[in-house]
Write an enzyme that holds these catalytic residues in place. Structure first.
Site, PDB file in Angstrom:
ATOM      1  N   LEU A  34       0.656  -0.639  -0.487  1.00 42.17           N
ATOM      2  CA  LEU A  34       0.127  -0.152  -0.019  1.00 42.17           C
ATOM      3  C   LEU A  34       0.665   1.284  -0.238  1.00 42.17           C
ATOM      4  O   LEU A  34       2.282   1.181   0.736  1.00 42.17           O
ATOM      5  CB  LEU A  34      -1.012   0.126   1.003  1.00 42.17           C
ATOM      6  CG  LEU A  34      -2.314  -1.005   1.673  1.00 42.17           C
ATOM      7  CD1 LEU A  34      -2.403  -1.355   2.386  1.00 42.17           C
ATOM      8  CD2 LEU A  34      -3.131  -1.811  -0.023  1.00 42.17           C
ATOM      9  N   HIS A  38      -3.314   3.977  -2.667  1.00 43.76           N
ATOM     10  CA  HIS A  38      -4.424   2.909  -1.761  1.00 43.76           C
ATOM     11  C   HIS A  38      -4.800   3.810  -0.412  1.00 43.76           C
ATOM     12  O   HIS A  38      -5.450   3.720  -0.342  1.00 43.76           O
ATOM     13  CB  HIS A  38      -3.007   2.202  -1.030  1.00 43.76           C
ATOM     14  CG  HIS A  38      -2.879   1.280  -2.739  1.00 43.76           C
ATOM     15  ND1 HIS A  38      -1.832   1.312  -2.563  1.00 43.76           N
ATOM     16  CD2 HIS A  38      -3.572   0.564  -3.102  1.00 43.76           C
ATOM     17  CE1 HIS A  38      -1.806  -0.576  -3.575  1.00 43.76           C
ATOM     18  NE2 HIS A  38      -2.595  -0.049  -3.856  1.00 43.76           N
ATOM     19  N   GLY A 148      -9.129   3.235  -8.208  1.00 43.22           N
ATOM     20  CA  GLY A 148      -7.606   4.601  -8.399  1.00 43.22           C
ATOM     21  C   GLY A 148      -8.078   4.885  -9.923  1.00 43.22           C
ATOM     22  O   GLY A 148      -8.063   3.929 -10.537  1.00 43.22           O
ATOM     23  N   ASP A 151      -5.709   3.463 -12.918  1.00 43.08           N
ATOM     24  CA  ASP A 151      -5.747   2.058 -14.168  1.00 43.08           C
ATOM     25  C   ASP A 151      -6.888   2.512 -14.832  1.00 43.08           C
ATOM     26  O   ASP A 151      -8.042   1.976 -14.132  1.00 43.08           O
ATOM     27  CB  ASP A 151      -5.509   0.612 -12.689  1.00 43.08           C
ATOM     28  CG  ASP A 151      -4.509   0.546 -12.015  1.00 43.08           C
ATOM     29  OD1 ASP A 151      -3.214   0.777 -13.344  1.00 43.08           O
ATOM     30  OD2 ASP A 151      -4.932   0.900 -11.250  1.00 43.08           O
ATOM     31  N   SER A 186       3.385   4.878  -7.611  1.00 50.07           N
ATOM     32  CA  SER A 186       2.406   3.365  -8.175  1.00 50.07           C
ATOM     33  C   SER A 186       3.424   2.659  -7.280  1.00 50.07           C
ATOM     34  O   SER A 186       4.532   2.187  -7.105  1.00 50.07           O
ATOM     35  CB  SER A 186       2.490   3.207  -9.646  1.00 50.07           C
ATOM     36  OG  SER A 186       2.841   1.685  -9.940  1.00 50.07           O
ATOM     37  N   ARG A 188       5.320  -0.302  -8.190  1.00 55.81           N
ATOM     38  CA  ARG A 188       6.040   0.034  -9.183  1.00 55.81           C
ATOM     39  C   ARG A 188       7.083   0.167  -9.417  1.00 55.81           C
ATOM     40  O   ARG A 188       8.162   0.542  -9.613  1.00 55.81           O
ATOM     41  CB  ARG A 188       5.384  -0.465 -10.846  1.00 55.81           C
ATOM     42  CG  ARG A 188       4.569  -2.063 -11.371  1.00 55.81           C
ATOM     43  CD  ARG A 188       4.466  -2.471 -12.182  1.00 55.81           C
ATOM     44  NE  ARG A 188       2.949  -2.611 -12.162  1.00 55.81           N
ATOM     45  CZ  ARG A 188       3.083  -4.241 -12.067  1.00 55.81           C
ATOM     46  NH1 ARG A 188       4.449  -5.349 -12.557  1.00 55.81           N
ATOM     47  NH2 ARG A 188       2.467  -5.340 -11.801  1.00 55.81           N
TER      48      ARG A 188
HETATM   49  O1  PAF Z   1      -5.527  -2.554  -8.976  1.00 52.76           O
HETATM   50  C1  PAF Z   1      -5.368  -3.289  -8.166  1.00 52.76           C
HETATM   51  O2  PAF Z   1      -4.828  -3.432  -7.075  1.00 52.76           O
HETATM   52  C2  PAF Z   1      -6.388  -4.732  -8.738  1.00 52.76           C
HETATM   53  O3  PAF Z   1      -5.882  -4.725 -10.115  1.00 52.76           O
HETATM   54  C3  PAF Z   1      -7.251  -4.872  -8.005  1.00 52.76           C
HETATM   55  C4  PAF Z   1      -8.875  -3.728  -8.695  1.00 52.76           C
HETATM   56  C5  PAF Z   1      -7.004  -5.452  -6.623  1.00 52.76           C
HETATM   57  C6  PAF Z   1      -7.651  -6.634  -8.711  1.00 52.76           C
HETATM   58  O4  PAF Z   1      -6.958  -7.066  -7.776  1.00 52.76           O
END
Ligand code: PAF
Length: 287
Positions: A34, A38, A148, A151, A186, A188
């Site tokens: 997180l 998040h 979010g 995405d 992100s 990543r």
């Molecule tokens: O965006 C994400 O973290 C994931 O794709 C999700 C929506 C939790 C589904 O696994």
């Protein structure tokens, strides 16, 4: 106090009791690791829901590259601390065996929305996302679910599957959280070395430049692509596309709101980002 719940049956029991007591439920699905993005989802959910459930599940069915699943950061203790801090009441963190006790034969697929953009390079990814999100919605039966806007394609797929399958939930898109230099936050980003971190700015800079060109009156997608191409010098561009925000199909001449989305690679790290532009109105960001 955030209660950790690993079992589906237990979560259902707890949420049934809350529902019977007339409480509303907000669901924040995540794969853990997180970060500030998040945190924002939970912060938006908190005042709108009597009970906030954050889910932490690294969903194996949405990983399309070998090694990516193993590499995905797992930081449960820190994640729980953040959930506690923001006031998530329940943290649903099931095992893969709990979510997929037998080989999955039934899938949720939204092919028309997943052949472009990220879907083109990630076969099966959105089928995995759509399936696990459907499972989470059916398990928790929330009033609202928070995703979010970073995405954007995932959000479009989720909005569509909720509508097509008549799932009684309100999907809430939450604006992208950015670093001061514009980089979208992100999980990543933590894989980037110092040089890649500097290069990573190219993506948001290109998207903002495209947005500004549209706001200044440019309507030719071809000209916008030429104008932003230099931002991608020295980085591996997977795609940079201007599409209809609902259908995600490419646009040639801009007449209505558009989504400008891109994906780049820095070493083995893939980053995505997007902005939406309301033609004739104000510009916004979408996920
Ligand atoms: O965006 C994400 O973290 C994931 O794709 C999700 C929506 C939790 C589904 O696994």
């Amino acid at each position: 106090m955030s209660q950790l719940v690993p079992e589906i049956a237990r979560l259902r029991l707890l949420l049934d009791a809350h529902r019977k007591a007339g409480k509303t439920i907000g669901l924040v699905p995540t794969m853990g690791a997180l970060h500030a993005g998040h945190r924002r989802l939970m912060e938006v959910a908190r005042p709108e829901s009597d009970v906030v459930v954050t889910t932490i599940f690294v969903n194996p069915t949405q990983f399309d590259r070998t090694g990516d699943l193993e590499q995905y950061p797992k930081t449960l203790d820190q994640d729980l601390a953040l959930c506690r801090e923001v006031g998530s009441d329940l943290v649903f963190a099931p095992t893969a065996a709990e979510m997929y006790p037998q080989p999955q034969l039934a899938w949720v697929d939204v092919p028309e929305l997943t052949t472009h953009l990220c879907g083109a390079g990630r076969p099966g990814h959105f089928r995995g996302v759509a399936t696990v999100v459907t499972k989470l919605l059916l398990i928790a039966e929330p009033d609202r679910a928070y995703f979010g806007e970073k995405d954007a394609q995932q959000l479009a797929v989720i909005r569509r599957l909720v509508r097509d399958l008549n799932i009684p939930v309100t999907v809430v898109g939450v604006p992208t959280v950015r670093e001061p230099d514009g980089l979208a936050i992100s999980s990543r980003n933590r894989h980037l070395n110092a040089y890649e971190r500097l290069q990573a700015r190219a993506l948001s800079q290109a998207l903002f430049a495209a947005r500004d060109a549209i706001l200044a009156g440019e309507r030719s997608v071809k000209k916008i692509h030429s104008a932003v191409a230099p931002f991608f010098d020295g980085v591996r561009l997977e795609y940079c596309s201007i599409v209809d925000p609902q259908t995600l199909t490419p646009v040639e001449h801009i007449e209505s709101p558009v989504l400008i989305a891109g994906a780049i690679w820095l070493g083995t790290t893939r980053l995505i980002d997007n902005v939406t532009v309301s033609v004739g109105g104000s510009a916004g960001e979408a996920g």
